[in-house]
Design an enzyme around this catalytic site. Structure first.
Site, PDB file in Angstrom:
ATOM      1  N   GLY A  14       0.769  -1.243   0.000  1.00  0.00           N
ATOM      2  CA  GLY A  14       0.000   0.000   0.000  1.00  0.00           C
ATOM      3  C   GLY A  14       0.793   1.282   0.000  1.00  0.00           C
ATOM      4  CD  GLU A  37       0.462  -9.172   1.622  1.00  0.00           C
ATOM      5  OE1 GLU A  37      -0.443  -8.372   1.298  1.00  0.00           O
ATOM      6  OE2 GLU A  37       0.233 -10.257   2.182  1.00  0.00           O
ATOM      7  N   PRO A  38       4.602  -5.202  -0.860  1.00  0.00           N
ATOM      8  CG  PRO A  38       6.839  -4.626  -1.245  1.00  0.00           C
ATOM      9  CD  PRO A  38       5.968  -5.599  -0.480  1.00  0.00           C
ATOM     10  N   GLY A  39       3.679  -3.446  -3.835  1.00  0.00           N
ATOM     11  CA  GLY A  39       3.520  -3.586  -5.284  1.00  0.00           C
ATOM     12  C   GLY A  39       3.935  -2.293  -5.948  1.00  0.00           C
ATOM     13  NE  ARG A  69      -2.983   3.347 -11.295  1.00  0.00           N
ATOM     14  CZ  ARG A  69      -2.737   4.597 -10.949  1.00  0.00           C
ATOM     15  NH1 ARG A  69      -2.190   5.428 -11.824  1.00  0.00           N
ATOM     16  NH2 ARG A  69      -3.008   5.039  -9.752  1.00  0.00           N
ATOM     17  CE1 TYR A  82      -9.030   2.019  -9.117  1.00  0.00           C
ATOM     18  CE2 TYR A  82      -6.897   2.220 -10.194  1.00  0.00           C
ATOM     19  CZ  TYR A  82      -7.842   1.446  -9.564  1.00  0.00           C
ATOM     20  OH  TYR A  82      -7.611   0.119  -9.374  1.00  0.00           O
ATOM     21  CB  CYS A 128     -16.037   3.322 -29.416  1.00  0.00           C
ATOM     22  SG  CYS A 128     -15.211   3.058 -30.980  1.00  0.00           S
ATOM     23  CD  GLU A 129     -16.792   2.765 -23.254  1.00  0.00           C
ATOM     24  OE1 GLU A 129     -17.360   3.606 -22.527  1.00  0.00           O
ATOM     25  OE2 GLU A 129     -17.205   1.623 -23.432  1.00  0.00           O
ATOM     26  CE1 TYR A 166      -2.409  -3.236  -8.404  1.00  0.00           C
ATOM     27  CE2 TYR A 166      -1.024  -1.352  -7.848  1.00  0.00           C
ATOM     28  CZ  TYR A 166      -1.609  -2.558  -7.512  1.00  0.00           C
ATOM     29  OH  TYR A 166      -1.355  -3.102  -6.275  1.00  0.00           O
TER      30      TYR A 166
END
Ligand SMILES: *Cc1c(COP(=O)(O)O)cnc(C)c1O
Length: 418
Positions: free
Chosen positions: A239, A273-275, A312, A316, A342-343, A371
């Site tokens: 996190g 648990e770093p990402g 992302r 978000y 097409c969005e 991510y």
């Protein structure tokens, strides 16, 4: 030392000129710096050197097997949240005894796969899962190593979609219920209680929520000890945030100090648990400008990467720095950087001040190492982009671009439609 830098107006990744790569590999593509990846891992790992610990890299943030291999070779483990991620970790030769299995919805077959693999521990998130774990372990005649993921109900003050440790979130067991669950687990013949776990959310840029969570875990650890349940592992999850724009997250050394001081002298192995903090700023997405448009109200820069490649910003509203791969003297404009999907949600930046780039020029979307590819999809039937690893003056394609055959693999037309 930053490994994405301009030299004479050209953006380099380590010793490789990015525009040279774009001559050989069609855009868009993900590009990672080996030096950055290994340095980030090492800095994080060494920050905890005072304690017995395992850095279990969060595979969901970047699951390319070459990337996992880098961390494995540096002594790292893996935090996996599915059978597929476990498969990848094993492909990357990560030691099973350094793999933790997290996730709120582990299926029976995933649990069996992990039991056969002999992972370090299962971070269990419900009573039901504990019962299934016990049953699966009984079938295989083994004891399943268990830790409960406790929801510490702390607010990490990050984006609501990536908060995971609040009471209303689906993750973990409530801390008020943890003691009861541990006592239940103690009586299950095929469960071996070994740890406690939490993960409060992602892109956390303050220390306090981590310290609050750890304080709660410690309180539980002592309560359990009083009931005769001795734990070996304390897993604080991942996190820790990074700088995308102007965030000022604590350096891993500061983060580690805050944690280590709470666990020194106690006999636990710390799991982290770093990402994002390891891979986020170690990768970029390189894309080409296809067209530019000036509407009355807006300028648009249309690029060949889309929200299917990097979701992302759409998902978000995340900020990613965007810079030209070749710096030239140009007028600055305010523009939206958008993809071909097409969005209307298909954008990388809105109302951003950027150089007035022309069709054919390359843009680098920064901080795309976490991510990024792992959330890529085939929406609009677009092949997912290749991933490239740079080490010094060489680059390696660590995943090929998908082709059209890949995109229809597994589909078939039933007899009645033939
Ligand atoms: C996503 C996740 C992580 C990694 O989070 P980062 O913010 O990338 O460090 C770690 N542990 C669990 C259980 C996760 O779900």
């Amino acid at each position: 030392m930053h490994h994405f830098q301009y030299r004479n107006g050209n953006l380099y990744c380590e010793e490789v000129k990015i525009s040279d790569i774009a001559e050989e590999v069609v855009t868009p593509f993900y590009l990672y710096s080996y030096a950055t990846l290994s340095r980030h891992f090492t800095v994080f790992d060494e920050a905890f050197s005072k304690l017995p610990h395992i850095v279990c890299f969060s595979v969901k943030s970047n699951s390319n097997i070459s990337i996992l291999r880098i961390f494995g070779k540096l002594g790292g483990g893996a935090d996996v949240v599915s059978g597929g991620e476990l498969y990848r970790a094993l492909k990357a030769n990560i030691e099973p005894k350094k793999i933790v299995f997290s996730g709120v919805g582990k299926s029976r077959s995933e649990i069996e796969f992990a039991l056969k693999t002999g992972v370090l521990m299962f971070n269990v998130e419900s009573e039901g899962e504990m019962m299934v774990l016990n049953a699966c372990a009984s079938t295989l005649n083994v004891r399943a190593p268990l830790s409960f993921r406790v929801n510490p109900d702390v607010d990490p003050k990050t984006h609501p979609y990536i908060v995971t440790g609040l009471k209303e979130n689906k993750f973990g067991v409530e801390s008020s219920d943890a003691l009861r669950l541990y006592l239940l687990a103690k009586d299950l013949p095929h469960i071996e209680i070994i740890g406690i776990d939490c993960h409060i959310g992602s892109q956390v840029t303050e220390l306090e929520p981590f310290v609050d969570a750890l304080t709660q875990l410690k309180r539980l650890v002592f309560e359990l000890k009083n009931k005769g349940i001795e734990l070996k592992y304390v897993d604080l999850g991942g996190g820790l945030g990074i700088t995308y724009d102007r965030e000022e997250p604590p350096h891993p050394n500061i983060y580690a100090q805050a944690i280590v001081s709470h666990l020194e002298g106690l006999n636990y192995t710390l799991i982290l648990e770093p990402g994002r903090v390891i891979v986020g700023n170690a990768g970029i997405l390189v894309t080409k400008v296809l067209y530019t448009k000036r509407h009355l109200e807006k300028n648009f820069i249309i690029v060949d990467a889309g929200m299917n490649d990097l979701v992302r910003p759409s998902l978000y509203g995340s900020y990613h720095t965007i810079q030209p791969v070749e710096k030239r003297d140009r007028e600055m404009i305010v523009a939206d950087v958008v993809g071909p999907i097409c969005e209307s949600g298909d954008f990388f930046a809105k109302d951003r001040v950027l150089p007035d780039v022309k069709s054919g020029e390359l843009l680098a979307i920064m901080s795309a190492g976490a991510y990024g590819f792992t959330m890529a999809s085939n929406y609009n039937t677009r092949p997912r982009p290749p991933e490239i690893l740079v080490k010094e003056d060489k680059f390696f394609i660590i995943r090929e671009r998908e082709n059209y055959q890949d995109l229809v693999r597994g589909e078939s037309i039933p007899q009645f439609l033939l």
